[in-house]
Each structure stands twice: as structure tokens, then as C-alpha cells.
Design an enzyme around this catalytic site. Structure first.
Site, PDB file in Angstrom:
ATOM      1  N   SER A   1       0.767  -1.467   0.030  1.00  0.00           N
ATOM      2  CA  SER A   1      -0.027   0.019  -0.056  1.00  0.00           C
ATOM      3  C   SER A   1       0.863   1.179  -0.011  1.00  0.00           C
ATOM      4  O   SER A   1       1.970   1.305   0.749  1.00  0.00           O
ATOM      5  CB  SER A   1      -0.846  -0.007   1.251  1.00  0.00           C
ATOM      6  OG  SER A   1      -1.616   1.532   1.456  1.00  0.00           O
TER       7      SER A   1
ATOM      8  N   TYR B   1      -1.454   0.126  10.167  1.00  0.00           N
ATOM      9  CA  TYR B   1      -1.669  -0.397   8.904  1.00  0.00           C
ATOM     10  C   TYR B   1      -0.473   0.103   7.978  1.00  0.00           C
ATOM     11  O   TYR B   1       0.174  -0.898   7.501  1.00  0.00           O
ATOM     12  CB  TYR B   1      -2.962   0.065   8.267  1.00  0.00           C
ATOM     13  CG  TYR B   1      -3.452  -0.571   6.814  1.00  0.00           C
ATOM     14  CD1 TYR B   1      -3.493  -1.932   6.710  1.00  0.00           C
ATOM     15  CD2 TYR B   1      -3.010   0.372   5.886  1.00  0.00           C
ATOM     16  CE1 TYR B   1      -3.597  -2.365   5.433  1.00  0.00           C
ATOM     17  CE2 TYR B   1      -3.226  -0.165   4.497  1.00  0.00           C
ATOM     18  CZ  TYR B   1      -3.461  -1.283   4.034  1.00  0.00           C
ATOM     19  OH  TYR B   1      -3.635  -1.529   3.004  1.00  0.00           O
TER      20      TYR B   1
END
Length: 248
Positions: free
Chosen positions: A143, A157
Site C-alpha cells: 500500500s 496499517y
């Protein structure tokens, strides 16, 4: 026949798009999932009815014993694994760092980071020519949060994805001479249910205007990148982290 592929978290969202694309390219597909039996069954039926070959395997990638079972099941039903896609991932509820439950952070790291590490280790043991394998490919779905940091949303995250970026670079160097390629795709805002699951169903519409393209990406666009990195067209890509964020 292209080969045998395991896609973790492969029953929905980006994972489902990768599963469909892999089957269309001729891969024998193992769709790994942790919950949502009906979704996995529907996807397997769709792929097999369209002329592909797919099985499902329910397994928790944060458990190394379960990971070994995942690989063993795939090998027994489809043959030696030639490509692994580390896609399974969660975010936890969007909030400030000082408000997140420590258990949520542990779970995110367990699935996103340890899951990718466990699965990649299992793949190397089978694919590396040094271990008697015939080579293979690992592609991890990372990501752009890894470089943006995700302040005010999910720093934990972002940290989990920064870790898999480091794994990608290090492992590529370690096994690049053993018939393997290791790369990652780094999506930006993708229009899937992950935002609603994180407690912000309007996140895509809120952030889209800040993306140079003016829109979120699609799961299929990420799947295209993953399948390309697994193909011979990307034969000299190793240790690459391909940014798929619309320029964000």
C-alpha cells in the site's frame, strides 16, 4: 498452462479480481480465505463454470501451521505452486493512533505482516532452486500507506505495509539467484469494501479529488499489475515495488 497460484485473501475485493484474472490467464488457482464461505464458493463456481480451474482453501495466514496446510492442500489438488500472491490484509477501524485498541494493532500485524512472511517462507522452501525447487514468483499487495504513513487514519496499517516492502526488497536479493522473483504492488485508494469495513464508507469519495487522476482505482487495475509482475513480461523485475496510486 501457466502454473499454480495461491492468492491469500482471494475471495473478495482485490483478491477476487486477481483470482479471476489468474484463471483467465490459465493458472490453476487456489483461493485462500479466512471467512465468508459463501463468497469463496461463489467465486470458485464462477471460475470453474467459465472454463478455469480453481479450488478454495480456508486457512488463517497468521498461523504458520495453517499456512503449511494451505500449501500442502494446493500441492495435492493442483500441483507444485509456482506463484504466490500475498494479498490478505485488514486495516482495523480508522482512528487516531492514540485511540486504537492494542489488540487491533496486533491483529493487523499478524495478518498483514506475519501472514506475508509465513506464506513467503513456505513459498521459498518449495520454489527456490537451492531447496530443490524449480523457481517461482512472489507478489505482495502492499500500500502507498507505507510511504504516506496514514496519519489520523491507521498508522499501524501503514507500518504493517512498510514491513512487507522491506521483506520484498530483502527477499528479492536473497533468492534472486535461486530462480525466484519477488516484487510488490503498492495500491493507492481502491474502490472496495475495505473502507466501509474500516468504519469510513465515504472515504473513496472524500479522497478522490486529491488524486491526480481525480478518481479511485479499481480492483481490476491492481489485479492487472499483479498478474503482469508474475508474467514473463516482467522477467527482469525483482525487488520492485510498483506504485499503482493514480499519482497520489
Amino acid at each position: 498452462m501457466t502454473g499454480v497460484i495461491i492468492i491469500t485473501g482471494g475471495s473478495r475485493g482485490i483478491g477476487a479480481a486477481i483470482s479471476r484474472s489468474a484463471a483467465a490467464k490459465g493458472y490453476l488457482v487456489c483461493v485462500n480465505y479466512h471467512s465468508g464461505d459463501s463468497e469463496a464458493e461463489a467465486l470458485i463456481a464462477e471460475i470453474n463454470e467459465s472454463g478455469g480451474r480453481a479450488i478454495s482453501c480456508k486457512a488463517d495466514v497468521s498461523d504458520h501451521v495453517e499456512v503449511e496446510r494451505l500449501f500442502a492442500t494446493t500441492e495435492s489438488k493442483l500441483g507444485p505452486v509456482t506463484m504466490l500472491v500475498n494479498n490478505a490484509g485488514i486495516t482495523g477501524k480508522i482512528c487516531r493512533f492514540d485511540e486504537v485498541d492494542p489488540q487491533v494493532m496486533s491483529q493487523v500485524i499478524a495478518i498483514n505482516t506475519m501472514g506475508a512472511l509465513y506464506c513467503s517462507q513456505a513459498a521459498v522452501k518449495r520454489m527456490s532452486t537451492k531447496r530443490g525447487g524449480k523457481g517461482g514468483v512472489i507478489v505482495t499487495v502492499s500500500s502507498i500507506a507505507a510511504r504516506l504513513g496514514s496519519p489520523g487514519e491507521y498508522i499501524w496499517y501503514a507500518s504493517s505495509k512498510a514491513a512487507v516492502d522491506a521483506m520484498t526488497i530483502g527477499l528479492a536479493k536473497e533468492v534472486g539467484g535461486e530462480g525466484m522473483r519477488v516484487n510488490a504492488v503498492s495500491p493507492g485508494i481502491i474502490d472496495t469494501e475495505i473502507h466501509a469495513l474500516g468504519g469510513d464508507p465515504g472515504r473513496v469519495d472524500r479522497i478522490a479529488p486529491m488524486i491526480p487522476f481525480g478518481r479511485a482505482g479499481t480492483a481490476q487495475e491492481i489485479a492487472n499489475a499483479v498478474i503482469w509482475l508474475g508474467s514473463e513480461e516482467a522477467s527482469y523485475c525483482n525487488g520492485s515495488i510498483l506504485d499503482c496510486s493514480g499519482g497520489r
